[in-house]
Structure formats: C-alpha cells, structure tokens
Design an enzyme around this catalytic site. Sequence first.
Site, mmCIF file in Angstrom:
data_model
loop_
_atom_site.group_PDB
_atom_site.id
_atom_site.type_symbol
_atom_site.label_atom_id
_atom_site.label_comp_id
_atom_site.label_asym_id
_atom_site.label_seq_id
_atom_site.Cartn_x
_atom_site.Cartn_y
_atom_site.Cartn_z
ATOM 1 N N ASP A 107 0.803 -1.222 0.000
ATOM 2 C CA ASP A 107 0.000 0.000 0.000
ATOM 3 C C ASP A 107 0.838 1.276 0.000
ATOM 4 O OD1 ASP A 107 -2.536 -0.876 -0.104
ATOM 5 O OD2 ASP A 107 -2.882 -0.898 2.054
ATOM 6 N N ASP A 137 2.147 -10.078 3.979
ATOM 7 C CA ASP A 137 1.004 -9.911 4.885
ATOM 8 C C ASP A 137 -0.347 -10.139 4.204
ATOM 9 O OD1 ASP A 137 2.818 -9.297 6.801
ATOM 10 O OD2 ASP A 137 2.323 -7.176 6.965
ATOM 11 N N ASP A 139 -2.190 -8.029 2.890
ATOM 12 C CA ASP A 139 -3.119 -7.045 3.476
ATOM 13 C C ASP A 139 -3.411 -5.866 2.545
ATOM 14 O OD1 ASP A 139 -0.620 -5.900 3.559
ATOM 15 O OD2 ASP A 139 -0.805 -5.134 5.598
ATOM 16 N N ARG A 164 6.630 -28.575 16.472
ATOM 17 C CA ARG A 164 5.647 -29.516 16.994
ATOM 18 C C ARG A 164 6.312 -30.831 17.428
ATOM 19 N NH1 ARG A 164 0.235 -30.731 16.639
ATOM 20 N NH2 ARG A 164 -0.284 -29.094 15.179
ATOM 21 N N ARG A 181 1.792 -7.120 11.124
ATOM 22 C CA ARG A 181 1.645 -6.011 12.073
ATOM 23 C C ARG A 181 0.179 -5.588 12.199
ATOM 24 N NH1 ARG A 181 6.552 -2.268 11.561
ATOM 25 N NH2 ARG A 181 5.986 -2.441 9.379
HETATM 26 O O1 F6P Z 1 6.316 -6.677 4.936
HETATM 27 C C1 F6P Z 1 5.425 -6.742 5.954
HETATM 28 C C2 F6P Z 1 6.141 -7.029 7.231
HETATM 29 O O2 F6P Z 1 6.873 -8.211 7.104
HETATM 30 C C3 F6P Z 1 5.237 -7.060 8.443
HETATM 31 O O3 F6P Z 1 4.596 -8.281 8.623
HETATM 32 C C4 F6P Z 1 6.191 -6.707 9.545
HETATM 33 O O4 F6P Z 1 5.513 -6.156 10.637
HETATM 34 C C5 F6P Z 1 7.087 -5.715 8.895
HETATM 35 O O5 F6P Z 1 7.067 -5.984 7.517
HETATM 36 C C6 F6P Z 1 8.508 -5.724 9.394
HETATM 37 O O6 F6P Z 1 9.215 -4.729 8.758
HETATM 38 P P1 F6P Z 1 10.779 -4.524 8.840
HETATM 39 O O7 F6P Z 1 11.386 -5.312 7.731
HETATM 40 O O8 F6P Z 1 10.966 -3.076 8.649
HETATM 41 O O9 F6P Z 1 11.238 -5.033 10.160
#
Ligand code: F6P
Length: 336
Positions: A107, A137, A139, A164, A181
């Site tokens: 996004d 994600d 999302d 497991r 996140r």
């Molecule tokens: O790309 C999404 C993501 O992997 C999220 O799930 C996560 O919170 C974030 O990026 C972590 O970002 P960074 O690489 O900046 O630690």
Amino acid sequence: MEKKLKRIGVLTSGGDAPGMNAAVRATVRAAINNGIECIGIRRGWSGLINSDFIQMNASSVSHIINKGGTMLYTARSKEFMEPAGRAKALGTCKLLGLDGIVAIGGDGTFRGALALSRQAAEAGQDLQVVGIPATIDNDIGCSHYTIGFDTACNTAIECIDKLRDTMQSHERCSVVEVMGRHAGYLALYVGISVGATAVLIPERAPDFERDIVEKIRHARLSGTTHYMIVVAEGAGSAVDIAARIREEVGLDPRVTVLGHIQRGGAPSARDRETASRMAYEAVMSLIENCGNRVIAAQNGVLVRLDMEEALQMTKAFPMHRYQILEDLSPARGFHT
Ligand code: F6P
C-alpha cells in the site's frame, strides 16, 4: 494519437517478499520483448531521488526467478513522502526519459506512486505508474492475493511442524509469533494448516480466557499433551502471552518468534507464477497507455484497477475461517 512507450523503470519498495524477483524479471522481459527499454531503479523510491539505477537487459534478470529477496534492493523512503523528494525523483525520471514505472510493493508503495504521478501531472510531465501488490502480509485491500504470501505461509508451516515434534516429545506448549503487524492472514492460514490449538489475530480483539485458557483446557480434556499457540505480531507479543500462560494456566511454554525468516527463501510456484503474470499485465497496461493502475487479483483473475480507487478498497477478512479452525479442533466435541 497514442504515445509510443520507449522506456520504463521498475522498482521494488517496502518490505521485501518472495516472488519480487520473479516480478522484476517478468517486467524486464515483457518490456524488452515489446521493444521497450527498461531501467532498474534500486532501493525503491529513494533510488529515483538519488539517481540509483541500472540499465536492464534480458540477461540481467536471468536466474533470479527462483530467488527470494529482490535484486533491485528495497527501502522505505521518508524523503519521497515530501513534495521536495518527489520533485527530485521526477527530475531523475526526466533525465532518464522514463514514460512509465512498474512499482512492486504494498500500500505504501502505491500511495507513493499515486503522489508521484499527480505531481508529475501538475508539472506537465507525462509519467504513468502501475503497481503490483507484493507483501507477505496479504493485506492489500484491492487484491485477494499478494505476492509472497504463499511462500511465507509455507516457511512458517515448515518451522512450526519442526517445533511440533519437540513440543510433542516434551509435552509442552509452544507460542509462535508470526509476522503481520496489522493483518492476521498469515497467522490464520498458518494456524489452520498446522492445526494450532489457538490463533490470535489483530482483527479479533483478544480475550485471554476465551482465546487461550479455554482452548488449552479443552485440548487437555481431549487428551492432547502439547499445545501450539500461533500469534500474529499485531495481536500481541508471544513473550507476554507465554508469561500469562505460565502464570494463569501453569504451563511452561517455549517462545519462538519466526520474524524475518518468513520474508526469505525461494518463492513457491504460486508466487512465481502470480508475479510473472501480474508483471506481464503491468507492462501490457503501460503499453496500452493505461497508467495509474494496480494489477489486482480478484476471484482468480487479474484486473487493472484505477490506483486511487484501489487504495480506497478494503477486503473483508475471512473471519469464517477462524470458525473453521475452531471447528476442526479435536477438543471441539468436549463440553464440560
Ligand atoms: O512486509 C510486511 C512485514 O513483514 C510485516 O509483517 C512486519 O511487521 C514488517 O514488515 C517488518 O518490517 P521490517 O522489515 O521493517 O522489520
């Protein structure tokens, strides 16, 4: 008369996702095979600001379809969020003679793309941008699928299957934190796939008693002696949840934060194939003078959406799958 596309740029921005390389490859090959030059912009939007680019040819993307990460590097640029930063980026586009850009990311990447194309229009500069959704994600509101999600799920599943084994041997409880996140897609899909005891996601306000204590109690009553709790990063910290389980349930859980492991690795068939088709469609869209679009997956087909509208779209979280997870639990039939 339609403007003939001569040169485009391609970049990856935001968090990397397995399959980004396949999308870069397909962009470059589709462009070159249609007589369009392609420039690789490195380190996302900041590469446009800092004139950090490489000339791409058909062989510069050889042998990357199977690789995780992104050969163009990626970054999140604060400077690009400001008009002054975008003005510099537009200067680079002019210098390079770019008619269009394929932006691969989430996004944030698309918001940057839209702001850039608006600023270009205000300055009388013709620059078309097409976005390709890529994030582990899943999302992005306008697309049912985002590149990288399948591989990240598979990676998490492989890790949890291993956990497991040892949890089962020691009759322990495992609390595993997966990425996400703001979104629980990864946690929920992974939770269903590993047969988790409980899954916490940001889309559902957590209730410790209902979501954890009850689940463990029911699993215990059904004869289970090990428990797998999957937590989306945005739903709480695995460390805190394990501490509460220790205090309130009396188990001695082990915590695993899968973290960035989920972002790497060879992309799955689904991610390679989707990335290749999305990027092909992005180049076709630019060739047909159909800019400011996002190539989205909707009900199994790729569609070209207006970027502004795409950014306003939301998709309903498949909450019914949460119910499926619960209904498939061996403890479901036990009532106390
Ligand atoms: O790309 C999404 C993501 O992997 C999220 O799930 C996560 O919170 C974030 O990026 C972590 O970002 P960074 O690489 O900046 O630690």
